[in-house]
Design an enzyme around this catalytic site. Sequence first.
Site, PDB file in Angstrom:
ATOM      1  N   ASP A 233      -4.686   8.545  11.592  1.00  0.00           N
ATOM      2  CA  ASP A 233      -3.295   8.144  11.767  1.00  0.00           C
ATOM      3  C   ASP A 233      -2.673   8.641  13.057  1.00  0.00           C
ATOM      4  O   ASP A 233      -2.950   9.746  13.515  1.00  0.00           O
ATOM      5  CB  ASP A 233      -2.470   8.645  10.575  1.00  0.00           C
ATOM      6  CG  ASP A 233      -2.755   7.821   9.338  1.00  0.00           C
ATOM      7  OD1 ASP A 233      -2.578   6.588   9.407  1.00  0.00           O
ATOM      8  OD2 ASP A 233      -3.179   8.399   8.317  1.00  0.00           O
TER       9      ASP A 233
ATOM     10  N   GLU B 116       0.853  -1.179   0.000  1.00  0.00           N
ATOM     11  CA  GLU B 116       0.000   0.000   0.000  1.00  0.00           C
ATOM     12  C   GLU B 116       0.883   1.220   0.000  1.00  0.00           C
ATOM     13  O   GLU B 116       1.705   1.402   0.894  1.00  0.00           O
ATOM     14  CB  GLU B 116      -0.870   0.056   1.257  1.00  0.00           C
ATOM     15  CG  GLU B 116      -2.039  -0.873   1.216  1.00  0.00           C
ATOM     16  CD  GLU B 116      -1.964  -1.836   2.368  1.00  0.00           C
ATOM     17  OE1 GLU B 116      -2.035  -1.388   3.511  1.00  0.00           O
ATOM     18  OE2 GLU B 116      -1.783  -3.039   2.113  1.00  0.00           O
TER      19      GLU B 116
END
Lengths: 602, 256
Positions: free
Chosen positions: B57, B46
């Site tokens: 995140d 990815e």
Amino acid sequence: MKIKVCGLKHPENIEAVAALQPDYVGFIFYDKTPRYAAGLSADALQAIPASIRKTGVFVNESAENIDKLIAEYGFNAIQLHGDESPAFCAAFKGRVTVIKAFGLNEDFDFEQLKDYANNVDLFLFDTKTKIYGGSGKTFDWTILDQYKLDVPFFLSGGIGPENIAEVKNITHPQFYGVDLNSRFEIEPGLKNIEKLKDAFNIVKNKIQQMKYGVNEQGYYGDFGGAYIPEMLYPNVEELRQQYLNILNDEGFKAEFDDLLKNYVGRPSPLYHAKRYSEKYGANIFFKREDLNHTGSHKINNAIGQILLAKRLGKKRIIAETGAGQHGVATATVCALMGIECVVYMGEIDMARQAPNVSRMKMLGAKVIPATSGSKTLKDATNEALRDWIGNPVDTHYIIGSVVGPYPYPDMVARFQSIISAETKKQLVEYTGSELPQYVLACVGGGSNAMGMFYHFLDDESVKLVAVEAAGKGVNSGESAATTALGNEGVLHGSRTILMQTEDGQVVEPYSISAGLDYPGIGPQHAHLFKSHRGEYVSITDDEALQAGLLCCQLEGIIPAIETAHALAQLEKMKFEANDNVVICISGRGDKDLDTYIKYFNY
Amino acid sequence: MNRLNKLFASKNNNLLSIYFTAGYPALNTTVDIAEALEKSGADFLEIGFPYSDPVADGPTIQHSSEVALENGMSLKVLFEELTELRSRVSIPILLMGYFNPIAQYGIERFCKKAAEVGVDGIIVPDLPIYEYENMYSSYFIDNGLSNIFLVTPQTSEERIRKIDELSNSFIYLLSSSTITGYNLKLSDSVEDYYKRITAMKLKNPTVIGFGITDSSSFAKACNYANGAIIGSRFVKLLGEDGYMDKIDGFIKGIRP
């Protein structure tokens, strides 16, 4: 769940009820009720859409008369409220929907229904009374557990605004719908459309359809929605499913109203600012949100959300704050309710709004600096969202503005709408009309503005003016004038207008006022802007500070620098002598004294 | 059938996937890193494109995104770097990032461009199912791109079924409700969640991500899914000096 509205008899009222699109409407042909519909012209039923079943309600009427009335009024359902036998019902079944009504109490013998099961389409369970027809009282709904047949039933008897939400908890597999009657009336036979509308919204889980309001997917025109990672989905979905039920709950409303009155100090005054009026040549009114407990409008939403969080069983509250006003409001309500409170605040904002940081700490909140990105409001919002991702079950996130994923923009707007609701009433006393020519408010995310606009949205003669922060000038590169500088995209979970680079990176905004220093606006504002319902303008730091000082000297009110942006806009407008202008004084300037003092060298 | 489908058809366990942020630690490293990962045995990758406000995140990937943006990384730059992707790398590649940069680039244009450089799938954590299904799915499908959905321990069965129906390569299982970069603790409730998913007999394979940091957490995750994804721990490595030479050791350390 189906809705039947019963006991109609006035043509205009029938039309208004039909516009709500119930599943059934009922007309009572029994001469011992004040809701007797005899004399009603058959034409009055013509306009009822075919999707609504027209029901004739009878008590021990002859089959011959019923047939006559079916033909005359075009009924496609009949409701039999007397001692009609199974065979009597059977004679109509197949031609019209047959509803057989029974009055229930704890002694009711459900066995007797067996003979009817094959001869009717629906049962209607009402409260048992000595007389035929409705009593306006509820029965103990747990009795329904004894009903085991497979014919669906309507629930009737005493369902009103205060208990309509409870109906949704009935899980009986044959529960078909509710029958609404006397508890939604102005007088017998005349239905209260507003009350019915609220009830429909609760039952159908629908959001009140306002032209500029939110739709069921959470969109305002092209804006809104819930662009959130899966980790936030359960939290937001729980809110989406619950918020309207909770907000419409009578107990909730009572507690909210009580705290607004006795704790916040509402209604906040609508003050006719005479010296301002003289200066600008119009009637200028200040809606004094600065006089609220904690010094701004933010407390309205904080009170609403803490009550909601309690009902959701949450044990911990998180919030973001820019200027610190929302952080203080949240810390305040958490202290009030004895709930743990964590506030995220940009590191830069913590420095420039130090007194509010201390206030939050005194109130028992933990203040966590947001050190990423621009270290201001947007980053505080990111940190709060990250916290919520990691604490999905026990934590409620009290967003402070009309931003974020749906349902936040709508929920916060509803809590803040008290501002315009009060204004309308107060304005009537001054001017004889609830509608001014202009309404002004400052916009960062836009919660005070949305509260100030809310009840004027559909009154299109009222011009709505939203004032953004131009910072050092719209084209200076240091600005927070979102509608001037931004374009469409997604920020903090909703599609809206935001300041961003060509590559879709969020631009760090600038304003001297921490509360307006936000790169987006709420999705409903984006819609008002794009549809031209609102006029979106901007004011520089300098203009705002000058306006703030003018307000001190003309009216003896030190406004928050956010509010001063709205005041500064008055300089740029041309009024007619009779214009009534309402401006939302969203907060007081105590927190900004340092900035004012430095700027003016006091 | 794209490369992802072929991979899952040929190998259904112990798949190792690596996430890294394009433009971190420097521009023009994306394909070099991808190539090194393939050589070390990673099964698919990815590639993250940075966003200024990455709410899902933790600090490690936030930092990598900030550095990447400072370096000048953008979708435009990334697609330029990826023009040589398929001459050097043959394992499946996914692009992963937030919705706003895609929306600004243009969703249709993004999907076309991604397909053109040889990307196989897209992960957009903040693109909701409703919007995907009703507005954008045709762009993905027309360009042969798989859209990957996330599932957390809180995702309802009904919603997982819906996700399974809309997916056509694999489903990304989050080890817990968390942002990226936190260690996986395999508690009973997490095990129950994996078992619940297994019992649902989904039509798509599953890969576990978030909190996978070493060989032991990788092996545990592979007990319950077809493979696992490592992100933050690898991004940390990219922050070290001489990271290119450490990639092989890192991958072999995860899956000896």
